[in-house]
Design a protein around this motif. Structure first.
Motif, mmCIF file in Angstrom:
data_model
loop_
_atom_site.group_PDB
_atom_site.id
_atom_site.type_symbol
_atom_site.label_atom_id
_atom_site.label_comp_id
_atom_site.label_asym_id
_atom_site.label_seq_id
_atom_site.Cartn_x
_atom_site.Cartn_y
_atom_site.Cartn_z
ATOM 1 N N VAL A 36 14.912 -19.998 104.685
ATOM 2 C CA VAL A 36 15.908 -20.533 105.612
ATOM 3 C C VAL A 36 15.250 -20.789 106.971
ATOM 4 C CG1 VAL A 36 18.057 -20.014 106.833
ATOM 5 C CG2 VAL A 36 17.823 -19.426 104.410
ATOM 6 N N GLY A 37 15.512 -21.959 107.524
ATOM 7 C CA GLY A 37 14.949 -22.334 108.822
ATOM 8 C C GLY A 37 13.665 -23.136 108.738
ATOM 9 N N THR A 38 13.115 -23.297 107.546
ATOM 10 C CA THR A 38 11.865 -24.034 107.369
ATOM 11 C C THR A 38 12.139 -25.528 107.298
ATOM 12 O OG1 THR A 38 10.868 -22.200 106.159
ATOM 13 C CG2 THR A 38 9.842 -24.336 105.880
ATOM 14 N N LYS A 39 11.345 -26.321 108.019
ATOM 15 C CA LYS A 39 11.462 -27.781 107.978
ATOM 16 C C LYS A 39 10.713 -28.287 106.752
ATOM 17 C CE LYS A 39 10.634 -32.014 110.536
ATOM 18 N NZ LYS A 39 10.070 -32.628 111.732
ATOM 19 N N VAL A 40 11.363 -29.157 105.996
ATOM 20 C CA VAL A 40 10.746 -29.767 104.819
ATOM 21 C C VAL A 40 10.863 -31.286 104.930
ATOM 22 C CG1 VAL A 40 11.164 -27.815 103.289
ATOM 23 C CG2 VAL A 40 12.887 -29.577 103.479
ATOM 24 N N LYS A 41 9.871 -31.974 104.372
ATOM 25 C CA LYS A 41 9.868 -33.436 104.380
ATOM 26 C C LYS A 41 9.538 -33.911 102.976
ATOM 27 C CE LYS A 41 7.710 -37.433 106.580
ATOM 28 N NZ LYS A 41 6.743 -37.868 107.598
ATOM 29 N N VAL A 42 10.314 -34.854 102.463
ATOM 30 C CA VAL A 42 10.060 -35.398 101.133
ATOM 31 C C VAL A 42 8.878 -36.353 101.213
ATOM 32 C CG1 VAL A 42 11.002 -36.739 99.221
ATOM 33 C CG2 VAL A 42 12.475 -35.148 100.467
ATOM 34 N N LYS A 43 7.847 -36.073 100.416
ATOM 35 C CA LYS A 43 6.635 -36.896 100.406
ATOM 36 C C LYS A 43 6.612 -37.866 99.232
ATOM 37 C CE LYS A 43 3.613 -36.278 102.949
ATOM 38 N NZ LYS A 43 3.312 -36.910 104.217
ATOM 39 N N LYS A 44 6.993 -37.377 98.047
ATOM 40 C CA LYS A 44 6.950 -38.204 96.840
ATOM 41 C C LYS A 44 8.092 -37.805 95.913
ATOM 42 C CE LYS A 44 2.204 -37.195 96.732
ATOM 43 N NZ LYS A 44 1.114 -36.670 95.956
ATOM 44 N N ILE A 45 8.544 -38.770 95.143
ATOM 45 C CA ILE A 45 9.520 -38.514 94.086
ATOM 46 C C ILE A 45 9.007 -39.239 92.844
ATOM 47 C CG2 ILE A 45 11.903 -38.792 93.310
ATOM 48 C CD1 ILE A 45 12.735 -38.879 96.271
ATOM 49 N N ALA A 46 8.934 -38.535 91.743
ATOM 50 C CA ALA A 46 8.469 -39.148 90.499
ATOM 51 C C ALA A 46 9.390 -40.306 90.114
ATOM 52 C CB ALA A 46 8.440 -38.111 89.385
ATOM 53 N N PRO A 47 8.875 -41.299 89.413
ATOM 54 C CA PRO A 47 9.704 -42.441 89.010
ATOM 55 C C PRO A 47 10.965 -42.030 88.249
ATOM 56 C CG PRO A 47 7.396 -42.916 88.589
ATOM 57 C CD PRO A 47 7.471 -41.475 89.011
ATOM 58 N N THR A 48 10.899 -40.937 87.534
ATOM 59 C CA THR A 48 12.075 -40.455 86.800
ATOM 60 C C THR A 48 12.989 -39.608 87.673
ATOM 61 O OG1 THR A 48 10.864 -38.495 86.078
ATOM 62 C CG2 THR A 48 10.802 -40.418 84.626
ATOM 63 N N GLY A 49 12.555 -39.343 88.926
ATOM 64 C CA GLY A 49 13.346 -38.537 89.854
ATOM 65 C C GLY A 49 13.025 -37.053 89.805
#
Length: 74
Positions: A36-49
C-alpha cells in the motif's frame, strides 16, 4: 478507485488496497514490493491481456491479470 488491470500502458497509480484472499500469494506479492502506498506504472501488456508488466521501486514485475484485478489503485 480503479484496479491495476484497468490501467493502460503508460498509466500510473498508487496502490490503495490488495484484495487477494490467498494469504500465501498475497504475502508473496508484498515481499516483491507491492505494498500500500507504492507507485506502479504499467509498462507492457501481453497481446492476450495476461500477464501485465508493471514498474515499481526501480524494477519491472509481471503479474497475471487475475491478481491485477484484485489490486486497487488511485
Amino acid at each position: 478507485m480503479n484496479n491495476l488491470a484497468n490501467l493502460k500502458i503508460g498509466q500510473s497509480g498508487i496502490i490503495r488496497e490488495i484484495q487477494i484472499e490467498n494469504t500465501r500469494r498475497k504475502n508473496h506479492l508484498l515481499d516483491m514490493g507491492l505494498t500500500v502506498g507504492t507507485k506502479v506504472k504499467v509498462k507492457k501488456i501481453a497481446p492476450t491481456g495476461d500477464p501485465i508488466c508493471i514498474e515499481l521501486r526501480g524494477y519491472e514485475l509481471c503479474i497475471n491479470k487475475k491478481e491485477a484485478d484484485k489490486i486497487i489503485v488511485l
